[in-house]
Design a protein around this motif. Structure first.
Motif, short mmCIF file in Angstrom:
data_model
loop_
_atom_site.label_atom_id
_atom_site.label_comp_id
_atom_site.label_asym_id
_atom_site.label_seq_id
_atom_site.Cartn_x
_atom_site.Cartn_y
_atom_site.Cartn_z
N GLU A 96 0.81 -1.21 0.00
CA GLU A 96 0.00 0.00 0.00
C GLU A 96 0.85 1.27 0.00
N ASP A 97 0.22 2.36 -0.41
CA ASP A 97 0.84 3.67 -0.31
C ASP A 97 0.52 4.20 1.09
N VAL A 98 1.55 4.66 1.80
CA VAL A 98 1.36 5.13 3.19
C VAL A 98 2.16 6.40 3.45
N ASP A 99 1.77 7.10 4.50
CA ASP A 99 2.60 8.15 5.06
C ASP A 99 3.66 7.43 5.88
N PRO A 100 4.92 7.61 5.54
CA PRO A 100 5.96 6.84 6.24
C PRO A 100 6.27 7.39 7.63
N PRO A 101 6.79 6.53 8.51
CA PRO A 101 7.28 7.01 9.80
C PRO A 101 8.43 8.00 9.56
N SER A 102 8.68 8.86 10.51
CA SER A 102 9.70 9.91 10.35
C SER A 102 11.07 9.42 9.90
N PRO A 103 11.64 8.36 10.52
CA PRO A 103 12.97 7.93 10.06
C PRO A 103 12.98 7.49 8.59
N VAL A 104 11.89 6.87 8.15
CA VAL A 104 11.78 6.45 6.76
C VAL A 104 11.67 7.68 5.86
N ARG A 105 10.81 8.60 6.25
CA ARG A 105 10.61 9.85 5.49
C ARG A 105 11.94 10.59 5.34
N ASP A 106 12.66 10.73 6.43
CA ASP A 106 13.93 11.47 6.40
C ASP A 106 14.95 10.78 5.50
N PHE A 107 15.10 9.47 5.64
CA PHE A 107 16.11 8.76 4.85
C PHE A 107 15.78 8.77 3.36
N LEU A 108 14.51 8.55 3.02
CA LEU A 108 14.11 8.48 1.62
C LEU A 108 13.92 9.87 0.99
N ASN A 109 14.15 10.92 1.79
CA ASN A 109 13.99 12.31 1.31
C ASN A 109 12.60 12.55 0.75
N VAL A 110 11.59 12.11 1.50
CA VAL A 110 10.20 12.26 1.09
C VAL A 110 9.64 13.51 1.76
#
Length: 182
Positions: free
Chosen positions: A46-60
């Motif tokens: 699924e498409d999701v809002d990622p957790p903060s560490p994931v967001r930060d690393f993937l530059n989302v």
């Protein structure tokens, strides 16, 4: 690999190497090397809002979604791990990463075919936690059971962030086997 009784410690490298046609996935091969049966069950894509560490690393950016593939990892048919792998939408959309179903050769093989070969030395973070109620249910644990959480941050050989895998593991199966043997 370090072995002790019926437990073993694996290495990340086999899980980052693309598989050849007809070759077993890394988990099945590792379990088979210990005369065990490793398998997995896909729980969701699924498409999701990622957790903060994931967001930060993937530059989302804020509000951007990522694709997550959620799996239940089994050893001899018993649940031992929950694995959530997150991918940037610009890499995953339009590929089997964003589709429900098994990926021949696994995600790493597909990513390599798309030009995203993982670097040799990913960043890994290990922590201990108490299993959430949903983790207890999925892994067959009692309330308050401890779990290990391994988060692997993988970039491509070209330096582009390509995957974050969050693996929630338990030693529940090993403890149950020892208890039964006593």
């Amino acid at each position: 690999m370090v072995s002790s009784n019926d437990a073993w410690m694996g290495e990340a490298q086999p899980y980052l190497a693309p598989r050849r046609t007809g070759e077993r996935d890394a988990w099945s091969a590792e379990a088979a090397a210990h005369n065990r049966r490793g398998s997995q069950r896909l729980l969701a894509v699924e498409d999701v809002d990622p957790p903060s560490p994931v967001r930060d690393f993937l530059n989302v950016g804020p509000g951007e979604k990522v694709v997550v593939r959620r799996r239940l990892i089994l050893l001899d048919g018993e649940p031992v791990e929950l694995a959530d792998s997150y991918y940037p939408a610009h890499i995953a959309h339009g590929t089997r990463l964003a589709e429900r179903g098994k990926i021949p050769g696994g995600a790493v093989t597909l990513l390599a075919a798309l030009g995203f070969t993982p670097e040799d030395d990913p960043l890994e973070d290990v922590s201990a936690d108490t299993a959430t109620p949903s983790q207890c249910e999925a892994l067959g644990l009692s309330s308050g059971a401890p779990v290990l959480v391994l988060t692997r941050f993988t970039t491509s050989a070209a330096g582009e962030p390509m995957e974050v895998s969050v693996m929630t593991m338990t030693r529940h199966l090993q403890y149950r086997q020892r208890k039964q043997a006593v």
